[in-house]
Design a protein around this motif. Structure first.
Motif, mmCIF file in Angstrom:
data_model
loop_
_atom_site.group_PDB
_atom_site.id
_atom_site.type_symbol
_atom_site.label_atom_id
_atom_site.label_comp_id
_atom_site.label_asym_id
_atom_site.label_seq_id
_atom_site.Cartn_x
_atom_site.Cartn_y
_atom_site.Cartn_z
ATOM 1 N N PHE A 69 -41.226 -17.553 6.090
ATOM 2 C CA PHE A 69 -40.883 -16.018 6.590
ATOM 3 C C PHE A 69 -40.421 -15.618 8.482
ATOM 4 O O PHE A 69 -40.434 -16.980 8.932
ATOM 5 N N GLY A 70 -39.914 -14.972 8.113
ATOM 6 C CA GLY A 70 -39.041 -14.519 9.760
ATOM 7 C C GLY A 70 -39.545 -13.094 9.563
ATOM 8 O O GLY A 70 -39.861 -11.943 9.421
ATOM 9 N N ILE A 71 -39.911 -13.120 10.858
ATOM 10 C CA ILE A 71 -40.205 -11.825 11.855
ATOM 11 C C ILE A 71 -39.023 -11.220 12.636
ATOM 12 O O ILE A 71 -38.470 -11.687 13.727
ATOM 13 N N ASN A 72 -38.721 -9.644 12.450
ATOM 14 C CA ASN A 72 -37.403 -9.152 13.561
ATOM 15 C C ASN A 72 -37.552 -8.171 13.479
ATOM 16 O O ASN A 72 -38.561 -6.898 13.650
ATOM 17 N N PHE A 73 -37.853 -8.239 15.313
ATOM 18 C CA PHE A 73 -37.560 -6.883 15.541
ATOM 19 C C PHE A 73 -36.136 -5.737 16.236
ATOM 20 O O PHE A 73 -35.407 -7.624 17.161
ATOM 21 N N ILE A 74 -36.385 -5.019 16.116
ATOM 22 C CA ILE A 74 -35.476 -4.049 15.909
ATOM 23 C C ILE A 74 -35.235 -3.099 16.776
ATOM 24 O O ILE A 74 -36.355 -2.907 16.648
ATOM 25 N N ASP A 116 -29.017 -7.179 13.203
ATOM 26 C CA ASP A 116 -29.354 -5.724 13.629
ATOM 27 C C ASP A 116 -30.629 -6.448 15.122
ATOM 28 O O ASP A 116 -30.873 -5.705 15.836
ATOM 29 N N ALA A 117 -31.680 -7.261 14.591
ATOM 30 C CA ALA A 117 -32.652 -7.692 15.304
ATOM 31 C C ALA A 117 -31.890 -7.549 16.451
ATOM 32 O O ALA A 117 -31.524 -8.347 16.987
ATOM 33 N N TYR A 118 -32.987 -7.638 17.987
ATOM 34 C CA TYR A 118 -32.388 -8.325 19.088
ATOM 35 C C TYR A 118 -33.842 -9.077 19.265
ATOM 36 O O TYR A 118 -33.297 -10.287 20.108
ATOM 37 N N ALA A 119 -33.926 -9.827 18.726
ATOM 38 C CA ALA A 119 -35.133 -11.277 18.679
ATOM 39 C C ALA A 119 -35.596 -11.387 17.564
ATOM 40 O O ALA A 119 -35.899 -9.864 16.155
ATOM 41 N N SER A 120 -35.521 -12.515 16.933
ATOM 42 C CA SER A 120 -36.376 -12.614 15.318
ATOM 43 C C SER A 120 -37.266 -14.227 15.664
ATOM 44 O O SER A 120 -36.410 -15.039 16.438
ATOM 45 N N TYR A 121 -38.137 -14.526 15.177
ATOM 46 C CA TYR A 121 -38.717 -15.953 14.972
ATOM 47 C C TYR A 121 -38.632 -16.219 13.452
ATOM 48 O O TYR A 121 -39.106 -15.449 12.274
ATOM 49 N N GLU A 122 -38.657 -17.621 13.315
ATOM 50 C CA GLU A 122 -38.633 -18.531 11.992
ATOM 51 C C GLU A 122 -40.380 -19.025 12.084
ATOM 52 O O GLU A 122 -40.196 -19.812 12.833
ATOM 53 N N CYS A 123 -40.833 -18.568 11.221
ATOM 54 C CA CYS A 123 -42.060 -19.089 11.238
ATOM 55 C C CYS A 123 -42.462 -19.806 9.615
ATOM 56 O O CYS A 123 -41.778 -19.966 8.488
ATOM 57 N N GLY A 139 -48.122 -17.960 10.611
ATOM 58 C CA GLY A 139 -47.330 -18.558 11.030
ATOM 59 C C GLY A 139 -46.785 -19.745 11.409
ATOM 60 O O GLY A 139 -47.287 -18.640 13.509
ATOM 61 N N GLU A 140 -46.648 -20.466 12.040
ATOM 62 C CA GLU A 140 -46.135 -21.637 13.059
ATOM 63 C C GLU A 140 -44.475 -20.800 13.558
ATOM 64 O O GLU A 140 -43.804 -21.299 12.569
ATOM 65 N N ILE A 141 -44.247 -20.802 14.533
ATOM 66 C CA ILE A 141 -43.031 -20.207 15.149
ATOM 67 C C ILE A 141 -42.168 -21.352 15.193
ATOM 68 O O ILE A 141 -42.511 -21.825 16.116
ATOM 69 N N VAL A 142 -40.969 -21.439 14.270
ATOM 70 C CA VAL A 142 -40.816 -23.065 14.439
ATOM 71 C C VAL A 142 -39.005 -22.961 14.611
ATOM 72 O O VAL A 142 -38.678 -23.829 16.054
#
Ligand SMILES: Cc1cc2nc3c(=O)[nH]c(=O)nc-3n(C[C@H](O)[C@H](O)[C@H](O)COP(=O)(O)O)c2cc1C
Length: 188
Positions: A69-74, A116-123, A139-142
């Motif tokens: 999964f991804g987590i995106n900070f907007i 549009d995210a200023y930061a995102s993690y791929e997990c 999830g582990e952030i990869v």
């Protein structure tokens, strides 16, 4: 000021505001995004992140299948995006197409990321465990993606450059006031 103490818990939301983020996932040719306010870092080394997702969410199905999964900070300016992806299910519609969400390519997974995210993690999924009516998905952030120049040398978000998106519950959003920034040492 008087405090109320009660054993009648009900729908508790006294711990808000939370940072609203967009969870992204993809499986079997389908891509989806949903809003999550219940998420947290868990470990620095290795880098581990958790999100609390209802098993009813279409996003949960995609994460269970793809194991990533991804987590995106907007930013606050994109609050309407959090409201719309958090108010519709991807079961029947393609939210990316319908809401004109611009994507960015992942580097370690197959999850779509938000431009549009200023930061995102791929997990990559490590574990998931049911707690009540939600699943704690870990999830582990990869891979980490972030906009250049918006974090200070010690990793602090520059509130003069990015307004983070805070969620107060119901349909209410706000941001952090840069004038409230304070430097307070931990020494006693
Ligand atoms: C601001 C906001 C925060 C939310 N936080 C969560 C959350 O932490 N966990 C969750 O399961 N659902 C949360 N939701 C609800 C989901 O985003 C919503 O049910 C969404 O439509 C699910 O989409 P999907 O079925 O396409 O996965 C939130 C919604 C909003 C608007």
């Amino acid at each position: 000021m008087e405090k109320i103490a009660t054993k009648d818990i009900g729908k508790f939301s006294h711990h808000y505001p939370k940072l609203a983020a967009i969870i992204t996932a993809s499986s079997g040719g389908k891509e989806n995004a949903m809003t999550a306010a219940w998420h947290s870092s868990i470990s620095i080394n290795p880098p581990i992140y958790g999100i609390s997702i209802s098993p009813k969410r279409f996003t949960y199905q995609l994460i269970s299948q793809s194991k990533e999964f991804g987590i995106n900070f907007i930013p606050f300016e994109k609050a309407h995006l959090a409201a719309s992806v958090g108010g519709t299910s991807g079961q029947k519609i393609d939210k990316f197409q319908k809401l004109n969400i611009l994507k960015e390519n992942p580097i370690k997974t197959g999850v779509p990321l938000l431009k549009d995210a200023y930061a995102s993690y791929e997990c990559k999924l490590l574990d998931s465990k049911i707690y009540g009516d939600h699943v704690w998905v870990v999830g582990e952030i990869v891979a980490v993606h972030f906009q250049e120049g918006i974090f200070t040398g010690n990793g602090i978000l520059d509130l003069g450059k990015v307004k983070p998106l805070l969620y107060l519950g119901s349909e209410f959003y706000a941001t952090a006031d840069k004038d409230s920034l304070n430097f307070i040492t931990r020494r006693i």
